[in-house]
Design a protein around this motif. Sequence first.
Motif: not given
Length: 514
Positions: A86, A440-442, A504-505
């Motif tokens: 990310g 939401r963060y795929k 999360p990234y």
Amino acid sequence: MKTNWKGLVLVGLISSASTLAGFKLLGTNSGNDVIIKEAPAESLARFTSTGMPAGAPGDFVYAAEATTPTVVHIKSKVVAQSRGGGRQSQMEDALRDFFGGGFGEDFGGRSQPQEASGSGVIISPDGYIVTNNHVVEGAQELEVTLHNKGKFSAKVIGTDPSTDIAVIKIESKNLPAIVLGNSDAVKVGEWVVAVGNPFNLESTVTAGIISAKGRGLGIIGSQSNRRGGATNAAMTAGDTPLESFIQTDAVVNPGNSGGALVNLKGELIGINTAIASPTGSFAGYAFAVPTSIVKKVSSDIIKFGNVQRGYLGIYLDDLDSKKAEEYGVKVNDGVYVREFTENSAGKAGGALKGDVIVKVDGIDIHSVPELQQSIGMHKPGDKVNLTVNRDGKEKELTVTLRNRTGGSDVLKKDESAAVMATLGAQFGNLSDQEKQRLTRYKVDGGVKVVSIQGGKFARSQVEEGFIITKVNGKAVRSVKELESAIAGKEESMVQFEGLYPDAPYDVFSFGFRL
């Protein structure tokens, strides 16, 4: 005043010619026999080299000369990998463009090898070596250096995190093997010698006395799983911790882990395992796993592939005068029976809640560690004689020990469970709320690391809360899928990928050999 061990730095990871003896043949699953030398009862007089009285301070020459050739230097290589995802990877790409292609070598783009150092003790001429579990856990490569500078690659035969003992093997013959002494016979105040490789200083010998026996420090496994010293509580990363350390003031430092603690005859009485220190270096307290435990664990690993341990199935508590009054018992020395597990051998043998166990097979019991050691030396199906104090009167009980599943059979090695156990963690499925947040963060699900109890995850610096999303590039969405993904991967490289919920990234990847 009771020592607050938690106030000290308990360093469990201190790794960074023989006497006349009896010979024990140990049959293995492969049909080969492993010869282990065990010491006879013999006076110390012939082992002193200066004419001084046996046990006199300063006369450690014989013990040092007999032991040093049997102690090896172990170097383990662990490769921890991480990479950004990310926004982090975009930043790294920009920095790499600015600073050049070498940027990623230091900042998560590639493998980062780490090397740890410890010690081990040769127990058979054909290459079986005993060391600490924490010396070899998480290692992708093991290199053993003998006293004569010979170097060998080693294979892990088996580990027992509950005692912090492991067995490894090198392919060699006619090696000098140590003689296994009787750790139960050693006395407080007796002179001992420690041999190991502290700070990569090979074949270092130090001396001291036995300061105490039967120490339980709570440094093996997770305290949250012990339930006050339960003798039968199961752990995800292994069996119930079994601690009954020999305490010594012989100098032990990082690198001594897995090395020998011997008496003046050069007989092994313990494997050096931990130090208690506010600094991380020796501060006067060192602890060794006694040979009685080492012999049982190593023999079982070589013969069966795992440890065959008998269980009472009783939750226990140490006693003192205050607890004796609280529990309403007539004695304050012994081990209090708090509760029973399902299919308890102790309950089936006639033990009652509120009993105080004061002897096992006629030997006095003063603490939970002493009882754990006495029972842990037996296998499922063995009978033991318990002496309990019940309402002020002693009563004899005969108990047939059971395995951890409640049966009396020898347990075969569960390859799947063994592989999972090496990870040293408890896992859980994600809740619906956690899954929804990740979408939401795929990220399509994963498996949460609930707790870390040692093992390879600890060595890879994984923290609680980490979410595993892929194993060897394949998505995992449940604990069952995780187990399936690593099934049959023993002795193979496995790569994990995942993230932390609060970042999360940032995607992390790490791998090791199971």
